[in-house]
Design an enzyme around this catalytic site. Structure first.
Site, short mmCIF file in Angstrom:
data_model
loop_
_atom_site.label_atom_id
_atom_site.label_comp_id
_atom_site.label_asym_id
_atom_site.label_seq_id
_atom_site.Cartn_x
_atom_site.Cartn_y
_atom_site.Cartn_z
N GLU A 108 3.13 38.79 73.27
CA GLU A 108 1.76 38.49 72.82
C GLU A 108 1.59 36.97 72.72
O GLU A 108 2.50 36.30 72.22
CB GLU A 108 1.49 39.15 71.47
CG GLU A 108 1.51 40.68 71.58
CD GLU A 108 1.25 41.39 70.26
OE1 GLU A 108 0.77 40.76 69.30
OE2 GLU A 108 1.54 42.59 70.18
N HIS A 156 -4.37 42.46 69.27
CA HIS A 156 -3.66 42.64 67.98
C HIS A 156 -4.64 42.46 66.80
O HIS A 156 -4.44 41.60 65.94
CB HIS A 156 -2.47 41.67 67.86
CG HIS A 156 -1.42 42.16 66.91
ND1 HIS A 156 -0.07 42.14 67.19
CD2 HIS A 156 -1.53 42.68 65.66
CE1 HIS A 156 0.60 42.62 66.16
NE2 HIS A 156 -0.27 42.96 65.20
N ARG A 189 3.79 48.47 67.55
CA ARG A 189 4.42 47.34 68.23
C ARG A 189 4.60 47.70 69.70
O ARG A 189 4.93 48.86 70.03
CB ARG A 189 5.80 47.03 67.61
CG ARG A 189 5.75 46.39 66.23
CD ARG A 189 5.15 44.98 66.27
NE ARG A 189 5.15 44.31 64.97
CZ ARG A 189 4.10 44.24 64.15
NH1 ARG A 189 2.95 44.82 64.46
NH2 ARG A 189 4.19 43.58 63.01
P1 NAP Z 1 5.99 52.33 56.73
O1 NAP Z 1 5.22 52.57 55.49
O2 NAP Z 1 7.37 51.77 56.62
O3 NAP Z 1 6.05 53.73 57.52
C1 NAP Z 1 6.81 53.90 58.65
C2 NAP Z 1 6.75 55.35 59.08
O4 NAP Z 1 7.43 55.48 60.34
C3 NAP Z 1 7.44 56.30 58.08
O5 NAP Z 1 6.74 57.52 58.01
C4 NAP Z 1 8.80 56.50 58.74
O6 NAP Z 1 9.43 57.74 58.44
C5 NAP Z 1 8.41 56.48 60.20
N1 NAP Z 1 9.58 56.16 61.03
C6 NAP Z 1 10.34 55.04 61.03
N2 NAP Z 1 11.35 55.16 61.90
C7 NAP Z 1 11.24 56.38 62.45
C8 NAP Z 1 12.00 57.10 63.40
N3 NAP Z 1 13.10 56.57 63.96
N4 NAP Z 1 11.62 58.35 63.72
C9 NAP Z 1 10.52 58.90 63.14
N5 NAP Z 1 9.75 58.28 62.24
C10 NAP Z 1 10.11 57.03 61.90
O7 NAP Z 1 5.19 51.36 57.73
P2 NAP Z 1 3.62 51.07 57.75
O8 NAP Z 1 3.22 50.16 56.64
O9 NAP Z 1 2.90 52.36 57.88
O10 NAP Z 1 3.48 50.23 59.10
C11 NAP Z 1 3.88 50.76 60.36
C12 NAP Z 1 3.87 49.67 61.42
O11 NAP Z 1 2.52 49.33 61.78
C13 NAP Z 1 4.45 48.33 60.99
O12 NAP Z 1 5.85 48.35 61.04
C14 NAP Z 1 3.86 47.38 62.02
O13 NAP Z 1 4.71 47.34 63.15
C15 NAP Z 1 2.56 48.06 62.43
N6 NAP Z 1 1.37 47.27 62.04
C16 NAP Z 1 0.49 46.90 63.01
C17 NAP Z 1 -0.65 46.19 62.67
C18 NAP Z 1 -1.65 45.77 63.73
O14 NAP Z 1 -2.59 45.05 63.42
N7 NAP Z 1 -1.52 46.22 64.97
C19 NAP Z 1 -0.89 45.85 61.33
C20 NAP Z 1 0.02 46.23 60.37
C21 NAP Z 1 1.15 46.94 60.73
P3 NAP Z 1 9.86 58.13 56.92
O15 NAP Z 1 8.54 58.44 56.23
O16 NAP Z 1 10.70 59.31 57.09
O17 NAP Z 1 10.53 56.92 56.36
#
Ligand code: NAP
Length: 314
Positions: A258, A277, A229
């Site tokens: 965006e 995006h 993001r």
């Molecule tokens: P997820 O499964 O919830 O994983 C989030 C990861 O970030 C986890 O490893 C978490 O740590 C870590 N995290 C969260 N807060 C943190 C902090 N304060 N300090 C350190 N690490 C932290 O999420 P996901 O499914 O991988 O998705 C991640 C993000 O990608 C989404 O939230 C979205 O914003 C983005 N996204 C972008 C697109 C695009 O097309 N550009 C598409 C889909 C998603 P823990 O393992 O310790 O919980």
């Protein structure tokens, strides 16, 4: 009357129609109706809503909701507007999205490793100059966020021969990944990474995560890929790090606003690649299959799918 599932969305009509037909095919025994077309009785009884950029007032107009299924993986906008005792939010976790994101991370990692931005500039200036080849095994890719997307991306890039570091909130052990956590761990990881890939959700803790101090901690000449993001990175601080030559390049798929505003310096910056995006778009069919599994399990057992921790923000 059988219970209706609400589709509460503020997306293009074509996109909504695509989701509706994929959901109808995956859930032939359910009735899914856009919020605006629901009767007062349907609104009063709906226990499940499928949401995409929903208007909070529409969600609030479904008083019997038990849980909402997001069509997106990122739920920061939902969480920000969610009432304290609101229904559980279930975000989209789809293996196909993880695969697509991993593919994007590998593609843009190669783009940086093979110096494509520099060769594009050289061609523009008719410069014939052969840059030193850097082997993947001599480069470290640091992944911020080791969740559904970060873990898949790390595995894919490790398979391509790069060294991998990863950072998460809680300490973790991940095969082939040097793992870090906490504020000190972040600086340690930034110091050793040639390419930093941002895949953390946007929360109160990750907003402005990559600020001047942390960008300065990155290796001189390192590059950034932000696929999570926009507000996780402080844009002006990133521009300063690129202008000074401390960072070599940034590949950005996400922005504070965006579509990216026409006047943004990012559009024309020679060390920035702007993407609209597109790193991991939701696949209608696979998303519908995941949602169908969640709904079928809930109907069969009454148990809610694993939900977002509102206090944590993801
Ligand atoms: P997820 O499964 O919830 O994983 C989030 C990861 O970030 C986890 O490893 C978490 O740590 C870590 N995290 C969260 N807060 C943190 C902090 N304060 N300090 C350190 N690490 C932290 O999420 P996901 O499914 O991988 O998705 C991640 C993000 O990608 C989404 O939230 C979205 O914003 C983005 N996204 C972008 C697109 C695009 O097309 N550009 C598409 C889909 C998603 P823990 O393992 O310790 O919980």
């Amino acid at each position: 009357m059988s219970e209706t599932i609400a589709l509460v969305s503020d997306i293009h009509a074509e996109q909504e129609a695509g989701y509706l037909s994929a959901l109808a095919a995956a859930l032939p025994n359910e009735t899914i109706v856009p919020f605006r077309s629901m009767s007062a009785e349907q609104r009063a009884h709906a226990r499940i809503a499928i949401v995409a950029n929903p208007n909070p007032a529409d969600v609030a107009a479904l008083p019997n909701l038990v849980w909402v299924q997001s069509l997106w993986a990122g739920v920061e906008q939902l969480v920000a507007a969610w009432p304290a005792a609101g229904p559980q939010i279930v975000r989209l976790v789809d293996e196909e999205m993880s695969r697509t994101m991993a593919e994007a991370v590998l593609a843009w990692t190669y783009y940086l490793q093979r110096d494509m931005p520099a060769y594009a500039r050289q061609q523009r200036d008719c410069v014939w100059y052969q840059r030193a080849y850097r082997k993947p095994s001599a480069m470290t890719v640091g992944v911020l966020g080791l969740g559904a997307l970060g873990t898949a991306a790390a595995a894919r890039v490790a398979h391509a021969g790069f060294k991998i570091a990863g950072w998460s909130r809680s300490a973790k052990e991940v095969p082939e990944v040097a793992t870090f956590s906490g504020d000190d761990g972040l600086i340690d990881m930034l110091r050793i990474s040639d390419i930093v890939v941002c895949l953390v959700p946007l929360t109160v803790h990750t907003r402005s995560l990559l600020n001047a101090e942390r960008l300065t901690a990155m290796k001189p000449g390192a590059a950034l890929i932000n696929f999570s993001r926009g507000p996780v990175v402080v844009t002006n601080h990133l521009l300063a790090a690129l202008d000074s030559g401390h960072l070599s390049h940034a590949v950005l798929d996400v922005f504070d606003e965006e579509p990216l505003v026409p006047g943004s310096r990012l559009w024309r910056h020679p060390q920035v690649t702007v993407l609209p995006h597109i790193s991991a778009p939701t696949d209608f069919k696979t998303a519908a299959a995941v949602i169908a599994t969640n709904i079928a399990a809930y109907r069969a057992t009454g148990c809610l799918p694993c939900g977002v921790n509102i206090a944590r923000g993801y």
